[in-house]
Scaffold this motif. Structure first.
Motif, PDB file in Angstrom:
ATOM      1  N   TYR A  24       0.839  -1.196   0.000  1.00  0.00           N
ATOM      2  CA  TYR A  24       0.000   0.000   0.000  1.00  0.00           C
ATOM      3  C   TYR A  24       0.873   1.245   0.000  1.00  0.00           C
ATOM      4  CZ  TYR A  24      -3.228   3.570   1.663  1.00  0.00           C
ATOM      5  OH  TYR A  24      -3.969   4.713   1.803  1.00  0.00           O
ATOM      6  N   SER A  25       0.539   2.194  -0.852  1.00  0.00           N
ATOM      7  CA  SER A  25       1.191   3.496  -0.839  1.00  0.00           C
ATOM      8  C   SER A  25       0.176   4.555  -0.439  1.00  0.00           C
ATOM      9  CB  SER A  25       1.775   3.854  -2.207  1.00  0.00           C
ATOM     10  OG  SER A  25       2.319   5.161  -2.133  1.00  0.00           O
ATOM     11  N   PRO A  26       0.306   5.089   0.776  1.00  0.00           N
ATOM     12  CA  PRO A  26      -0.611   6.137   1.203  1.00  0.00           C
ATOM     13  C   PRO A  26      -0.389   7.440   0.433  1.00  0.00           C
ATOM     14  CG  PRO A  26       1.120   5.873   2.826  1.00  0.00           C
ATOM     15  CD  PRO A  26       1.286   4.771   1.819  1.00  0.00           C
ATOM     16  N   ASP A  50      -4.845  11.854   8.469  1.00  0.00           N
ATOM     17  CA  ASP A  50      -5.887  11.981   7.454  1.00  0.00           C
ATOM     18  C   ASP A  50      -6.310  10.679   6.777  1.00  0.00           C
ATOM     19  OD1 ASP A  50      -5.719  14.710   7.934  1.00  0.00           O
ATOM     20  OD2 ASP A  50      -4.333  15.058   6.273  1.00  0.00           O
ATOM     21  N   ASN A  51      -5.616   9.566   7.049  1.00  0.00           N
ATOM     22  CA  ASN A  51      -5.854   8.342   6.308  1.00  0.00           C
ATOM     23  C   ASN A  51      -6.161   7.193   7.285  1.00  0.00           C
ATOM     24  OD1 ASN A  51      -5.362   5.846   4.928  1.00  0.00           O
ATOM     25  ND2 ASN A  51      -4.202   6.950   3.364  1.00  0.00           N
ATOM     26  N   GLU A  52      -7.439   6.854   7.398  1.00  0.00           N
ATOM     27  CA  GLU A  52      -7.861   5.810   8.340  1.00  0.00           C
ATOM     28  C   GLU A  52      -7.265   4.442   8.000  1.00  0.00           C
ATOM     29  OE1 GLU A  52     -12.086   5.651   8.974  1.00  0.00           O
ATOM     30  OE2 GLU A  52     -12.220   7.842   9.030  1.00  0.00           O
ATOM     31  N   TYR A  53      -7.131   4.135   6.729  1.00  0.00           N
ATOM     32  CA  TYR A  53      -6.575   2.854   6.317  1.00  0.00           C
ATOM     33  C   TYR A  53      -5.120   2.740   6.776  1.00  0.00           C
ATOM     34  CZ  TYR A  53      -5.459  -1.075   3.164  1.00  0.00           C
ATOM     35  OH  TYR A  53      -5.074  -2.268   2.633  1.00  0.00           O
ATOM     36  N   LEU A  54      -4.343   3.786   6.569  1.00  0.00           N
ATOM     37  CA  LEU A  54      -2.956   3.780   7.020  1.00  0.00           C
ATOM     38  C   LEU A  54      -2.872   3.699   8.540  1.00  0.00           C
ATOM     39  CD1 LEU A  54       0.064   3.937   6.486  1.00  0.00           C
ATOM     40  CD2 LEU A  54      -0.148   6.436   6.511  1.00  0.00           C
ATOM     41  N   THR A  55      -3.744   4.414   9.235  1.00  0.00           N
ATOM     42  CA  THR A  55      -3.757   4.360  10.698  1.00  0.00           C
ATOM     43  C   THR A  55      -4.023   2.935  11.173  1.00  0.00           C
ATOM     44  OG1 THR A  55      -4.514   6.645  10.808  1.00  0.00           O
ATOM     45  CG2 THR A  55      -4.832   5.314  12.774  1.00  0.00           C
TER      46      THR A  55
END
Length: 131
Positions: A35-37, A105-110
């Protein structure tokens, strides 16, 4: 673990895009993910090699589409990138958002950061003059 530093050269009628991105590699339910945020792109597969190939395809489609539609600048800004070289100077040069901003800002990355065993790498990104 394989080196996940990602550098690609994409050639099109409008020029060449050289790119490097933050990549997070993790495994979930027996599936490998990359994954690349920085561009909110994901690749996946049964093996890390398949995931990498899938990611490369997603990235190529993103670059092809945004160059063809002339929306690459807009998409980079939308994802938090900043122009670090004035528009009148070529090639354009961008800086990706910092990790703190991405995590905010990025729930998936969190979720990846807090709940997955992952590895991370980081590179740089440049857009040539005619993109």
């Amino acid at each position: 673990m394989e080196d996940l530093a990602f550098n690609a050269t994409y050639k099109s009628k409008t020029g060449i895009v050289e790119i490097g991105l933050n990549l997070f590699q993790f495994k979930e339910d027996g599936i490998q993910f990359i994954y690349s945020p920085d561009l909110d792109l994901t690749g996946y597969g049964k093996t890390i090699r398949e995931a990498r190939r899938s990611f490369e395809e997603s990235l190529a489609e993103f670059i092809t589409y945004t160059i063809r539609k002339k929306t690459l600048d807009k998409e980079l800004k939308k994802h938090g990138w900043t122009l670090i070289r004035p528009r009148r100077q070529r090639p354009k040069s961008y800086s990706p958002p910092d990790l703190a901003s991405l995590l905010r800002d990025n729930e998936y990355l969190t979720d990846i950061f807090n709940n997955k065993d992952f590895s991370r790498t980081r590179e740089s990104f440049n857009v040539p003059a005619n993109a």
